[in-house]
Enzyme design. Structure first.
Site, short mmCIF file in Angstrom:
data_model
loop_
_atom_site.label_atom_id
_atom_site.label_comp_id
_atom_site.label_asym_id
_atom_site.label_seq_id
_atom_site.Cartn_x
_atom_site.Cartn_y
_atom_site.Cartn_z
N SER A 166 0.65 -1.50 0.11
CA SER A 166 0.39 0.24 0.20
C SER A 166 0.72 1.30 -0.56
O SER A 166 2.13 1.17 0.35
CB SER A 166 -0.79 -0.06 1.12
N TYR A 187 -2.98 -0.43 10.37
CA TYR A 187 -3.18 -0.80 8.81
C TYR A 187 -1.49 -0.73 8.24
O TYR A 187 -0.60 -1.49 7.35
CB TYR A 187 -4.24 -0.17 7.77
#
Length: 254
Positions: free
Chosen positions: A138, A151
């Site tokens: 990501s 995350y």
């Protein structure tokens, strides 16, 4: 170019979003696709789309956080040319607002889930003397994203695992890369907006879209296209890399 004929591909998180788009595209390009997800109904939907499009796909309901479950599925598949680790979850919170339970939940899916799949796929690839792995990282492992502590932690681990596997298995014909998407318009985004911003979904969608300099979110099919390239023979010289696909987020957000 980018044909996957005679290739067996395993794609996790294939019930929706990027995983689903990747499974459909891989099947269209000739791969024998094995789709994995915890949501049986969503898996059936993906499988039906693959079959309706003339592709070949088999569904496996599996919890990637359980190594025994992953092992059983991978053993039933028997041979793997391509592994796409797309299963993942998100979480909103800073370090001091992230509970231990939520931290562990994100770690179990986003980190241990990938480890479990790697652990079971690598021996099968070593037997063949070749293989390709694509992990879902990501932009959060490249830059600081507000309120995404757990995350970001998990995606940093994904990037590190990618480099480690690429290094350890390069002499055995196995390539391993990851990609770093920015925001992608998936069902998760719609659910997130409905839950957290009822009545203001359109306004918040526009706001989130504009955090990408290009002015919009990606669609899952755009991400799947990059995954296809990196898993194809045309990318046979690429390993140990992280590819941003972010609408300019990392380099142009100054």
């Amino acid at each position: 170019m980018f044909f996957l004929h005679n290739k067996t591909a395993v794609i996790t998180g294939a019930g929706s979003g990027i995983g689903k788009a990747t499974a459909i595209l891989f099947a269209r390009q000739g791969a024998q696709v094995h789709i994995i997800d915890l949501n049986e109904d969503a898996l059936k939907d993906t499988q039906e789309e693959i079959l309706a499009d003339g592709g070949s796909g088999k569904a496996h309901t599996c919890d990637v956080t359980k190594q025994a479950s992953v092992k059983s599925v991978f053993e039933s598949i028997g041979t793997i040319d391509i592994l796409v680790n797309s299963a993942g979850i998100s979480h909103i919170g800073k370090c001091d607002t992230t509970s231990e339970e939520d931290f562990d939940r994100v770690f179990q899916v986003n980190v241990k889930g990938i480890y479990n799949c790697l652990h079971e796929a690598l021996p099968l690839m070593k037997q063949k003397g070749e293989g390709v792995i694509l992990n879902m990282a990501s932009i959060a492992n490249n830059v600081g994203i507000p309120d995404r502590f757990a995350y970001s932690m998990s995606k940093g681990a994904v990037a590190a695992m990618t480099l480690s596997v690429a290094k350890d298995y390069i002499t055995e014909g196995i390539r391993c890369n990851c990609i770093s998407p920015a925001r992608v318009h998936t069902p998760f985004v719609d659910g997130f907006l409905q839950k957290n911003y009822p009545g203001k979904e359109a306004e918040m969608f526009e706001k989130l879209s504009k955090t990408q300099p290009i002015g919009r979110m990606a669609n899952p099919e755009e991400i799947a296209g990059l995954i296809l390239y990196l898993c194809s023979d045309e990318a046979s010289f690429i390993t140990g890399c992280d590819y941003p696909i972010d609408g300019g987020f990392i380099k142009l957000n100054n």
